[in-house]
Design an enzyme around this catalytic site. Structure first.
Site, PDB file in Angstrom:
ATOM      1  CB  CYS A 116      35.542  33.207  23.599  1.00  0.00           C
ATOM      2  SG  CYS A 116      35.061  35.213  23.823  1.00  0.00           S
ATOM      3  CG  HIS A 256      38.866  32.704  26.796  1.00  0.00           C
ATOM      4  ND1 HIS A 256      39.351  33.293  25.541  1.00  0.00           N
ATOM      5  CD2 HIS A 256      37.972  33.327  27.246  1.00  0.00           C
ATOM      6  CE1 HIS A 256      38.544  34.393  25.220  1.00  0.00           C
ATOM      7  NE2 HIS A 256      37.628  34.395  26.364  1.00  0.00           N
ATOM      8  CG  ASN A 287      38.349  38.377  25.311  1.00  0.00           C
ATOM      9  OD1 ASN A 287      38.442  37.713  24.552  1.00  0.00           O
ATOM     10  ND2 ASN A 287      37.101  37.971  26.262  1.00  0.00           N
TER      11      ASN A 287
HETATM   12  O1  UT7 Z   1      35.444  36.111  26.669  1.00  0.00           O
HETATM   13  C1  UT7 Z   1      34.100  35.516  26.842  1.00  0.00           C
HETATM   14  C2  UT7 Z   1      33.845  35.510  28.264  1.00  0.00           C
HETATM   15  N1  UT7 Z   1      33.815  36.707  29.108  1.00  0.00           N
HETATM   16  C3  UT7 Z   1      34.395  36.808  29.965  1.00  0.00           C
HETATM   17  O2  UT7 Z   1      34.906  35.852  30.805  1.00  0.00           O
HETATM   18  C4  UT7 Z   1      34.520  38.038  31.179  1.00  0.00           C
HETATM   19  C5  UT7 Z   1      33.789  37.685  32.320  1.00  0.00           C
HETATM   20  N2  UT7 Z   1      33.688  38.983  33.259  1.00  0.00           N
HETATM   21  C6  UT7 Z   1      34.812  39.671  33.888  1.00  0.00           C
HETATM   22  O3  UT7 Z   1      35.938  39.401  33.315  1.00  0.00           O
HETATM   23  C7  UT7 Z   1      34.437  40.968  34.498  1.00  0.00           C
HETATM   24  O4  UT7 Z   1      33.130  40.620  35.101  1.00  0.00           O
HETATM   25  C8  UT7 Z   1      34.567  42.233  33.974  1.00  0.00           C
HETATM   26  C9  UT7 Z   1      36.061  42.527  33.893  1.00  0.00           C
HETATM   27  C10 UT7 Z   1      33.785  42.474  32.707  1.00  0.00           C
HETATM   28  C11 UT7 Z   1      34.153  43.449  35.096  1.00  0.00           C
HETATM   29  O5  UT7 Z   1      34.613  43.242  36.155  1.00  0.00           O
HETATM   30  P1  UT7 Z   1      34.076  43.202  37.541  1.00  0.00           P
HETATM   31  O6  UT7 Z   1      35.008  42.951  38.862  1.00  0.00           O
HETATM   32  O7  UT7 Z   1      32.875  41.892  37.491  1.00  0.00           O
HETATM   33  O8  UT7 Z   1      33.366  44.617  37.512  1.00  0.00           O
HETATM   34  P2  UT7 Z   1      31.751  44.841  37.588  1.00  0.00           P
HETATM   35  O9  UT7 Z   1      31.046  44.627  36.497  1.00  0.00           O
HETATM   36  O10 UT7 Z   1      31.124  44.187  38.893  1.00  0.00           O
HETATM   37  O11 UT7 Z   1      31.770  46.546  38.281  1.00  0.00           O
HETATM   38  C12 UT7 Z   1      32.454  46.873  39.402  1.00  0.00           C
HETATM   39  C13 UT7 Z   1      32.319  48.326  39.383  1.00  0.00           C
HETATM   40  C14 UT7 Z   1      31.198  48.833  39.400  1.00  0.00           C
HETATM   41  O12 UT7 Z   1      30.913  50.067  40.137  1.00  0.00           O
HETATM   42  P3  UT7 Z   1      29.996  50.185  41.269  1.00  0.00           P
HETATM   43  O13 UT7 Z   1      28.772  49.837  40.818  1.00  0.00           O
HETATM   44  O14 UT7 Z   1      30.743  49.172  42.045  1.00  0.00           O
HETATM   45  O15 UT7 Z   1      30.157  51.357  41.795  1.00  0.00           O
HETATM   46  C15 UT7 Z   1      31.208  49.217  37.617  1.00  0.00           C
HETATM   47  O16 UT7 Z   1      30.419  50.533  37.333  1.00  0.00           O
HETATM   48  O17 UT7 Z   1      33.438  48.860  38.478  1.00  0.00           O
HETATM   49  C16 UT7 Z   1      32.803  49.683  37.677  1.00  0.00           C
HETATM   50  N3  UT7 Z   1      33.085  49.648  36.460  1.00  0.00           N
HETATM   51  C17 UT7 Z   1      34.367  50.471  36.100  1.00  0.00           C
HETATM   52  N4  UT7 Z   1      35.199  51.373  36.629  1.00  0.00           N
HETATM   53  C18 UT7 Z   1      36.252  51.900  35.871  1.00  0.00           C
HETATM   54  C19 UT7 Z   1      32.873  48.815  35.358  1.00  0.00           C
HETATM   55  N5  UT7 Z   1      33.877  48.934  34.279  1.00  0.00           N
HETATM   56  C20 UT7 Z   1      34.480  50.005  34.633  1.00  0.00           C
HETATM   57  C21 UT7 Z   1      35.701  50.586  33.994  1.00  0.00           C
HETATM   58  N6  UT7 Z   1      36.458  51.703  34.763  1.00  0.00           N
HETATM   59  N7  UT7 Z   1      36.005  50.536  32.851  1.00  0.00           N
END
Ligand code: UT7
Length: 330
Positions: A116, A256, A287
């Site tokens: 990215c 970004h 993104n």
């Molecule tokens: O561009 C290159 C660099 N990339 C980045 O900078 C991205 C960095 N990471 C992020 O932006 C975030 O980590 C994400 C947007 C990818 C994910 O957000 P998060 O707040 O870190 O969510 P998580 O992965 O910790 O998931 C939290 C919960 C989980 O459920 P439980 O285990 O708490 O029950 C996931 O299963 O959210 C759940 N979940 C979703 N729920 C509904 C994950 N994806 C989804 C979804 N819809 N699409």
């Protein structure tokens, strides 16, 4: 002797017309508009639907638009760098394909992959060709067809990414505008957390790699999030410190666009007013990997005044990250 700096003198972009909404996504995987908006900040993203077309379909349109609006002939371009993680093919370089499509036949042309953070790496590279006098008019074109490597059965990644291309014209300036300072860093610590496993020389495509869905983006979001906040904030703060800039000296931060919460954290660390000075369009495009910064420039160019200090900060796979201090040229 006058200092020659590389400046952006024109910008254009191409965004495919098809809009993939959060509602449509919630019919494909177990997600909701509310989750995507509150956790990431994306309302919709554009997807290239043209059959048989790859990233260069969009890049060609961005470059042709750039040439037209800047009254530049293809023959005047002496360098073209394409930043992408989604080239049409592993080789030849997409920059060569784009050059061919646009009639650019007198230019050094190559691709750069810094995830990215690709645009800032390509911009800095182009600046060195310009400042040395080796090139007079260069194009940096960032293009991503992220939909081609996104697994639309994986709810943790499929809401995040969109397709687009954006191109900037880079020329020498001696009036103090252009790139003032650059910080680029990488550490390799991100390799296990953000990748596409197959399709390269280590794991060429096979029935097995397809069956195991290894031709898609894998991301450990939580780990990447932590690193992104820390490193993008560090590098943006360092850029201010080493140039003796206060928040008042900065016209805009162009971060970004991976997650609105990451952008907020970076702005807080820099002490910049998020409502006035932080440019955001993640809601409209998602993104778009290396396209996020040039498409922010394209979307907001009317706001910029000659001499404005812009800080461009990015973070991506590798990990690779960095920041450019750019004085706007027109
Ligand atoms: O561009 C290159 C660099 N990339 C980045 O900078 C991205 C960095 N990471 C992020 O932006 C975030 O980590 C994400 C947007 C990818 C994910 O957000 P998060 O707040 O870190 O969510 P998580 O992965 O910790 O998931 C939290 C919960 C989980 O459920 P439980 O285990 O708490 O029950 C996931 O299963 O959210 C759940 N979940 C979703 N729920 C509904 C994950 N994806 C989804 C979804 N819809 N699409």
């Amino acid at each position: 002797m006058e200092t020659i700096r590389a400046a952006i003198t024109a910008v254009d972009a191409y965004v495919p017309p098809y809009i993939l909404t959060n509602d449509e996504l919630s019919n494909m995987v177990d997600t909701t508009n509310e989750w995507i908006m509150t956790r990431v900040g994306i309302l919709e993203r554009h997807i290239l639907k043209e059959k048989g077309e790859g990233m260069t379909y969009m890049a060609e349109r961005a470059v042709k638009g750039l040439l037209e609006k800047s009254n530049t002939l293809p023959s005047e371009i002496d360098g073209i760098i394409c930043s992408t993680v989604t080239p049409d093919m592993i080789f030849p370089a997409s920059a060569s394909i784009i050059a061919g499509k646009c009639g650019i036949v007198n230019a050094v042309a190559f691709d750069m992959n810094a995830g990215c953070a690709g645009f800032i790496h390509a911009f800095k590279t182009a600046s060195m060709y310009i400042e040395s006098g080796f090139c007079k008019k260069m194009i940096v074109v960032s293009g991503e067809k992220m939909s081609s490597i996104t697994d639309y059965t994986d709810r943790s990644t499929c809401p995040l990414f969109g397709d687009a291309a954006a191109a900037v014209l880079i020329e020498p300036r001696t009036d103090g505008t252009g790139i003032q300072d650059t910080i680029l860093r990488s550490n390799g610590a991100g390799v296990p957390y953000l990748y596409m496993l197959a399709g390269g020389s280590q794991r060429p495509a096979s029935h097995e790699t397809v069956d195991k869905r290894q031709h898609y983006i894998y991301q450990d979001g939580k780990v990447v999030f932590k690193w992104a906040v820390e490193k993008m904030a560090d590098v943006s703060a360092e850029m201010m410190e080493r140039n003796n800039l206060t928040p008042e000296d900065i016209a805009y931060l162009l971060p970004h666009q991976a997650n609105l919460r990451i952008i907020d954290a970076v702005a807080n660390r820099m002490g910049i007013d998020k409502n006035k000075k932080v440019l955001i369009n993640i809601d409209m495009y998602g993104n778009t990997s290396s396209v996020t910064i040039p498409i922010l420039i394209w979307d907001n160019q009317e706001k910029f005044k000659k001499g404005d200090n812009l800080i461009l900060s990015s973070f991506g796979a590798g990990f690779a990250w960095g920041s450019i201090l750019l004085k706007w040229a027109f």
